[in-house]
Design a protein around this motif. Structure first.
Motif, short mmCIF file in Angstrom:
data_model
loop_
_atom_site.label_atom_id
_atom_site.label_comp_id
_atom_site.label_asym_id
_atom_site.label_seq_id
_atom_site.Cartn_x
_atom_site.Cartn_y
_atom_site.Cartn_z
N ARG A 1 24.51 17.28 59.16
CA ARG A 1 25.41 17.45 58.02
C ARG A 1 24.70 17.01 56.75
NH1 ARG A 1 31.07 14.63 59.76
NH2 ARG A 1 31.52 15.87 61.61
N TYR B 1 23.38 13.97 64.24
CA TYR B 1 24.11 13.45 65.40
C TYR B 1 23.46 14.02 66.65
CZ TYR B 1 27.59 12.55 61.76
OH TYR B 1 28.21 12.13 60.63
N ARG C 1 36.53 3.08 54.13
CA ARG C 1 37.63 3.69 54.86
C ARG C 1 38.95 3.01 54.51
NH1 ARG C 1 39.78 3.45 60.16
NH2 ARG C 1 38.50 1.68 60.73
N GLY D 1 37.12 4.27 63.45
CA GLY D 1 37.45 5.28 62.45
C GLY D 1 38.94 5.49 62.40
N TYR E 1 42.49 20.57 59.33
CA TYR E 1 41.40 19.86 60.01
C TYR E 1 41.09 20.45 61.39
CZ TYR E 1 42.38 16.38 56.39
OH TYR E 1 42.58 15.76 55.21
N GLU F 1 39.70 23.04 62.32
CA GLU F 1 38.39 23.67 62.51
C GLU F 1 37.36 22.70 63.08
OE1 GLU F 1 35.94 24.53 59.16
OE2 GLU F 1 37.20 23.40 57.79
N HIS F 2 37.62 21.38 62.92
CA HIS F 2 36.66 20.41 63.46
C HIS F 2 36.80 20.27 64.98
CE1 HIS F 2 35.15 19.16 59.58
NE2 HIS F 2 36.39 19.25 59.14
N TYR G 1 39.09 25.75 68.28
CA TYR G 1 39.19 26.61 67.11
C TYR G 1 38.52 27.95 67.38
CZ TYR G 1 39.51 27.71 62.14
OH TYR G 1 39.84 28.27 60.95
N GLU H 1 37.81 11.98 61.10
CA GLU H 1 37.38 12.17 59.72
C GLU H 1 36.10 11.39 59.43
OE1 GLU H 1 40.14 10.72 56.89
OE2 GLU H 1 39.19 11.75 55.22
N GLU H 2 35.19 12.02 58.73
CA GLU H 2 33.94 11.40 58.30
C GLU H 2 33.03 11.02 59.47
OE1 GLU H 2 32.99 10.87 55.09
OE2 GLU H 2 34.84 11.62 54.20
N MET H 3 33.40 11.44 60.70
CA MET H 3 32.55 11.13 61.85
C MET H 3 32.23 12.45 62.55
SD MET H 3 34.36 7.57 63.07
CE MET H 3 33.04 6.99 64.14
N ARG H 4 31.41 12.37 63.59
CA ARG H 4 30.94 13.60 64.22
C ARG H 4 32.08 14.33 64.93
NH1 ARG H 4 26.72 11.48 68.21
NH2 ARG H 4 26.36 13.65 68.81
N ASP H 5 31.96 15.65 64.97
CA ASP H 5 32.88 16.45 65.77
C ASP H 5 32.45 16.32 67.23
OD1 ASP H 5 33.89 17.19 63.36
OD2 ASP H 5 32.93 19.17 63.33
N THR I 1 32.32 11.15 76.10
CA THR I 1 31.02 10.72 75.62
C THR I 1 31.08 10.00 74.28
OG1 THR I 1 30.82 12.94 74.73
CG2 THR I 1 29.68 12.48 76.80
N ARG I 2 32.02 10.37 73.42
CA ARG I 2 31.98 9.80 72.08
C ARG I 2 33.22 8.97 71.76
NH1 ARG I 2 31.68 7.01 69.00
NH2 ARG I 2 31.21 7.04 66.78
#
Lengths: 734, 153
Positions: free
Chosen positions: A65, A75, A105, B36, B65, B67-68, B73, B121-125, B144-145
């Motif tokens: 990104r 990532y 945040r 988060g 949101y 689409e993330h 999606y 938000e603001e973190m990886r998809d 995994t995440r």
């Protein structure tokens, strides 16, 4: 009306807006810090090169990104463990950890939802709406105060709180309008009220079926990094999967075996608008703008505080009318034009008496006059003081204009009562002007215009009986004059003059009383005063104050007046007898019409006798060495040459450019107007250069000066009246 | 969470024969402390060929949101009608999402797969963070995440 639009949203939303502004200002720092700290890509770097470098050093790469600040984050999975890092685009290697900042945040959640989820988002949106209303109504009020949109940055006068409020507002208003309008848009977007959703192409049905193409060679990635948003890599174990590329222009899918573009969709117009608005609000991608908006937001807490102080001060300035009837029910409407507040006191007495007699009475300032607000009005009563030489008092400003603009006067009849002082030529001149204008407009008269001399309770009671007769009721008006809030002043020094010429005169210097923080903020008490303002003194034995011109400003640290003992004068007698350490009760009244102003043009000061007081104050305050020419008339230099030593010293220090004196006693009587004539050429030249003339003293002297000036100015085609209209000829006459 | 609404929506979303033959299933997804805001989760089912069959649940109410949640999606083209009536709040870090719904018998032991996409938000998809087969015996798996575990029975 506009003021109400400004006051109530302000009072209701003040605390919320302070929270939003402070959190917003703090958040505005992040994009700038990120922009400065993020390793930036070199010009000419392509997304293909960037992605290739990162993929080479990060097996298991999942997504790249790029933030608008240029910050690139990768990532990936390392043996099943999710990893993330900020990447240096030049090398493709890790530059810093990519942990989200918990403070940011926290601030973001406070700013957009007060930690209350969707309910909080709605509350903050209402706050943004209130801010928008405040900014727009405030802008109208600023323009009104400064005298028009073109005079937006005109200098301000008045108490600190009011000036600070407007000074900040007229700079910050643009930023606040932008921040609040964009906030509303963003809320609408979040709640899906706008058609600005993502536009993605349909997922490609056919792919090459191969995997593992080198990203650095992918044709679709040969684009500059500047427009790059994100690249999500396909699952290498699923040949049907494809890479997803997002740029500022749109979204597309890439074949993971060939690197070719399989499908593409441009960003829709609404989404572009929303992205721009997001950038304007957050400063992400426009860091400098963000900082500017953050700085402007810092004005909000100050404006909330000063606004509250202004509101409280305005409530205090006007006496509370108990049981004031609502305007739409009022049969009798009392309109008040007051300068210092004493006329409100009379209005309060009249309101109480009429209410006791069974009437529905509404009291309001004259300035907001609007007959449509009073559908049941059977009569109007105007109580009007006069300011200066026939001008409107503070609470009546704009009344005559409003009346003139009306198609026709109200049908309900009108009674006008003027308040003034018979020793002034402009006695009740404003009330007369109102009366004349009403008659010209065809407003029926309930009573002949009355007048009250020096707040006389007897005059008022008499007028009350006349009013009662006209209304068919017994009206007994017993008025206790409200004395203005005064403070004791202690005399610290006195200089005596004039005993030899039968005119005992003294320069009295009082200690400045301590000023509370509240007074400093609201400009009440002796917080701020200038030479030329008025000192009201309440003599023992009379509730009616006498006014003296101040010969000092607050920066001098003392309060000085010049007093001559009037034959039989109650107040002047007490003052001239006052000894050091003695006290008098006094209050301050502003006199904005008699100020030297800030310009650099020459000043011509003309005064006789005690009239030198404020003029001496102007000279003492002339630190900028503006050219000042003083014409001073006295009886005899050996007896009443007031400020003699000071004037010599001020001349030596160039605070005073020239001193011309005139003496009226002796073998050749010589008055100050004669001195002017003697210097006619010089005076004409100075006025030609734009000089401002300020006259202070007795009525006879002022008339003589005006005549002399008319003669001096005639050759240049000028008149004193013309100069007065330009504000270049002002008088303080007693 | 309204199981009744869920089953109604499901019966229209999943075009399966013998939909009347259904059994109640309790599904639980526990998140780890990822540090988060609340996570968006999409729970959906694919057939043995990997084709999208229908959605079971959407945690997160703001469709902009979605689409993330790129697996879901992509499968649905972002069609919010797929989750009408089976949408709830996003799930906070460390919290557990538990829903009960009636799933058609025909979905079990027939090669269908339950997928969970996650995004913060603001973190990886995190698309397809968990995928587990639908068996009548129940199953569980860890992510995994963001997801500690997903299970159903």
């Amino acid at each position: 009306m506009i003021r109400a639009f400004h006051r109530w949203p302000g009072l209701v939303a003040a605390l919320l807006l302070v929270v939003l502004a402070l959190s917003g200002a703090a958040l505005s720092l992040y994009p700038a810090v990120e922009r400065l700290s993020a390793p930036q890509a070199g010009a000419g770097l392509s997304v293909a090169d960037l992605a290739g470098r990162i993929a080479a050093s990060h097996p298991g790469l999942e997504q790249i990104r790029r933030a608008p600040s240029g910050l690139v984050t990768a990532y990936w999975f390392d043996g099943g463990t999710p990893q993330a890092a900020v990447i240096d685009p030049a090398t493709g290697l890790d530059a810093a950890p990519a942990d989200p900042d918990p403070v940011r945040r926290w601030l973001t959640n406070l700013h957009r939802s007060l930690f209350l989820g969707d309910a909080g988002r709605i509350v903050t949106a209402v706050g943004a709406g209130a801010m928008l209303v405040l900014a727009l109504s405030g802008a109208v009020l600023v323009a009104r105060r400064t005298g028009g949109w073109r005079r937006w940055f005109a200098p301000l006068r008045g108490p600190v709180a009011g000036r600070l409020h407007v000074e900040i507002a007229r700079i910050a208003v643009l930023g606040l309008v932008l921040s609040s309008a964009t906030a509303l848009w963003m809320t609408a977007s979040t709640f899906d009220l706008l058609p600005d959703g993502a536009s993605t192409p349909p997922f490609p049905a056919e792919v090459s079926g191969r995997t593992g193409a080198d990203l650095a060679a992918a044709g679709a990635l040969q684009i500059p990094v500047a427009t790059f948003r994100s690249l999500s890599l396909a699952d290498p174990g699923d040949p049907a999967d494809a890479h997803t590329l997002k740029t500022a222009q749109g979204t597309g899918y890439l074949d993971q075996g060939t690197g070719a573009l399989l499908a593409w969709a441009d960003l829709a117009g609404w989404s572009r608008v929303s992205e721009t608005i997001f950038m304007l609000h957050t400063g992400q991608g426009a860091a400098v703008l963000g900082l500017v908006l953050g700085l402007m937001a810092l004005g909000v807490p100050v404006m909330a505080g000063t606004g509250l102080v202004l509101w409280l001060a305005s409530r205090r300035a006007r006496p509370r009318i108990r049981g004031n009837a609502p305007p739409r029910n009022a049969g009798t409407v009392l309109l008040v034009g007051s300068e210092g507040g004493s006329t409100w006191g009379f209005a309060s007495t009249l309101h109480a008496a009429l209410t006791d007699a069974g009437q529905n009475v509404h009291v309001a300032p004259m300035s907001g006059f609007d007959p449509a607000r009073y559908p049941r009005a059977a009569r109007f009563i105007i109580l009007a003081a006069t300011y200066g030489e026939g001008c409107a008092p503070a609470s009546a400003r704009g009344f005559l204009d409003r009346l003139a603009r009306m198609d026709r006067a109200p049908c309900a009849p009108l009674a006008v009562l003027g308040f003034g002082d018979r020793s002034f030529p402009a006695f009740c001149a404003y009330a007369e002007a109102v009366s004349t204008a009403a008659e010209a407009k065809g407003w029926p008269q309930l009573l002949a215009t009355g007048s009250i001399d020096r707040q006389s309770p007897q005059d008022f009671a008499r007028w009350g009986r006349t009013l009662g007769a006209a209304l068919g009721m017994a009206l007994d008006l017993v008025h206790q004059p409200v004395t203005p809030a005064s403070e004791p002043l202690t005399l610290v020094s006195r200089r005596d003059y004039g005993a030899e010429v039968q005119a005992p005169t003294a320069i009295l210097r009082f200690a400045r009383p301590p000023v509370t923080l509240w007074q400093r903020l609201t400009g009440q008490g002796f917080a701020r005063y200038r030479a030329g303002d008025l000192l009201g003194i309440l003599p023992e034995g009379s509730p009616v104050p006498r006014l003296y011109s101040l010969a000092s400003g607050s920066s001098d640290g003392f309060i000085e007046i010049v007093v001559r003992k009037q034959p039989g004068g109650l107040c002047s007698g007490q003052l001239v007898e006052l000894q050091r350490g003695g006290t008098v009760q006094a209050f301050l009244r502003r006199n904005p019409g008699f100020r030297a102003g800030r310009g650099r043009t020459p000043l011509i000061l003309i005064g006789a006798g005690t009239g030198i007081g404020p003029l001496a104050g102007f000279i003492r305050a002339n630190a900028r060495r503006r050219p000042v020419h003083l014409f001073f008339g006295m009886r005899h230099p050996d007896s009443d040459f007031l400020y003699r030593e000071d004037l010599a010293e001020w001349q030596a220090s160039r605070r005073l450019s020239r001193l011309v004196t005139a003496r009226s006693r002796g073998e050749r009587p010589h008055y100050v107007q004669d001195a002017l004539r003697h210097e006619a050429a010089e005076v004409a030249r100075l006025i030609g250069e734009g000089a401002r003339v300020m006259v202070c003293g007795g009525r006879g002297m002022a008339a003589g000066v005006s005549t002399a000036l008319a003669e001096i100015l005639a050759p240049a085609g000028l008149t004193p009246a013309l100069l007065k209209a330009e504000g270049r000829y002002v008088e303080d006459i007693y | 969470m309204n199981p009744l609404a869920a089953v109604l929506a499901l019966s229209t979303a999943l075009t399966l024969p013998a939909v009347a033959l259904a059994r109640p299933v309790t599904l639980a997804a526990t998140l780890n402390n990822y540090g988060g805001d609340g996570a968006y989760l999409a729970l959906y089912v694919t057939d043995p060929q990997g084709a999208y069959v229908g959605s079971l649940w959407m945690a997160g109410t703001k469709s902009k949101y979605y689409e993330h949640l790129s697996g879901w999606y992509r499968a649905t083209g972002g069609d919010t009608r797929q989750v009408d009536g089976i949408t709830g709040a996003s799930v906070g870090a460390g919290r557990t999402l538990e829903i009960t719904l009636d799933l058609a018998d025909a979905l079990f032991d027939a090669g269908y797969t339950l997928h969970v996409d996650a995004a913060v938000e603001e973190m990886r998809d995190s698309p397809n963070e968990v995928a587990l087969p639908l068996n009548s015996a129940g199953a569980s798996a860890s992510g995994t995440r963001y997801i500690t575990s997903v299970s159903y029975r």
